[in-house]
Design an enzyme around this catalytic site. Sequence first.
Site, PDB file in Angstrom:
ATOM      1  N   GLN A   1     -26.175  71.995 -23.104  1.00  0.00           N
ATOM      2  CA  GLN A   1     -27.290  71.516 -22.294  1.00  0.00           C
ATOM      3  C   GLN A   1     -27.267  69.992 -22.186  1.00  0.00           C
ATOM      4  O   GLN A   1     -27.549  69.443 -21.129  1.00  0.00           O
ATOM      5  CB  GLN A   1     -28.616  71.975 -22.894  1.00  0.00           C
ATOM      6  CG  GLN A   1     -29.822  71.703 -22.036  1.00  0.00           C
ATOM      7  CD  GLN A   1     -29.901  72.620 -20.838  1.00  0.00           C
ATOM      8  OE1 GLN A   1     -29.341  73.713 -20.836  1.00  0.00           O
ATOM      9  NE2 GLN A   1     -30.585  72.188 -19.804  1.00  0.00           N
ATOM     10  N   GLU A   2     -26.927  69.342 -23.269  1.00  0.00           N
ATOM     11  CA  GLU A   2     -26.923  67.887 -23.299  1.00  0.00           C
ATOM     12  C   GLU A   2     -25.783  67.280 -22.484  1.00  0.00           C
ATOM     13  O   GLU A   2     -25.987  66.326 -21.748  1.00  0.00           O
ATOM     14  CB  GLU A   2     -26.833  67.374 -24.746  1.00  0.00           C
ATOM     15  CG  GLU A   2     -28.068  67.614 -25.578  1.00  0.00           C
ATOM     16  CD  GLU A   2     -29.247  66.776 -25.136  1.00  0.00           C
ATOM     17  OE1 GLU A   2     -29.058  65.756 -24.454  1.00  0.00           O
ATOM     18  OE2 GLU A   2     -30.383  67.149 -25.473  1.00  0.00           O
TER      19      GLU A   2
END
Length: 172
Positions: free
Chosen positions: A22-23
Site C-alpha cells: 500500500q505504501e
Amino acid sequence: LIRQYSEKLDWDWRLLASMIYQESRFKNDATSWAGAFGLMQLMPNTARRYGVDMSSPVRDQIRAGTDFIGWLNKQFKDIPDEDERVKFILAAYNIGPGHIFDARNLARKNGADPDQWYGNVESYLLRKSDPVYFNDPVVKYGYCRGTETFRYVHEVLERYDHYRNIVIPQKE
C-alpha cells in the site's frame, strides 16, 4: 526481510507485506508528493528518528518502519483487542497518531466506543474536516482530511485477507 521484521512486531508477515504494498507497491525508491520515501514511505523527520534516509538499504528501511510501528503500538496499548489495535496503528502510520487521538477523543465525547475502529473512531476521523469537529475543545491537532486514511486501513486489511487466502505461511 518482511518475515524477519514482522516477527519483532508479532504480526503476520502478510499484514506487513500488505502495508508495504500500500505504501510503495514494493518500490524501494518510491517517493510521495509529501516527501515520504522508500518501501515504508517514512516521512523525513520520522526516518531521521530511526536512522534512515533516502539512500538507506531496504533492510534498514524495513527496520525503521517496523520500529516506528512498534512505537505506535505503545501509543495505543490501552486498546485491549489486538485486532482493533492494528487498525489504529495502520491509521496512525498513515496520518499520524495525533489525529487518531483526536478522533478517539471525539468518539468518547459523543458516546461512541473509542477502542473500536469501524463505525466508531473512523467516523470521527472523517468528521475532522468539519469545523464543528476540528474546533471542538477535545481536538488538539486540528483539521485533517481523513478519507485517505479511511481508505488506507480498509485497503491494507482487505489485501491482507486476500494474502491470507492465497499465500499459506511456510513452517520454518
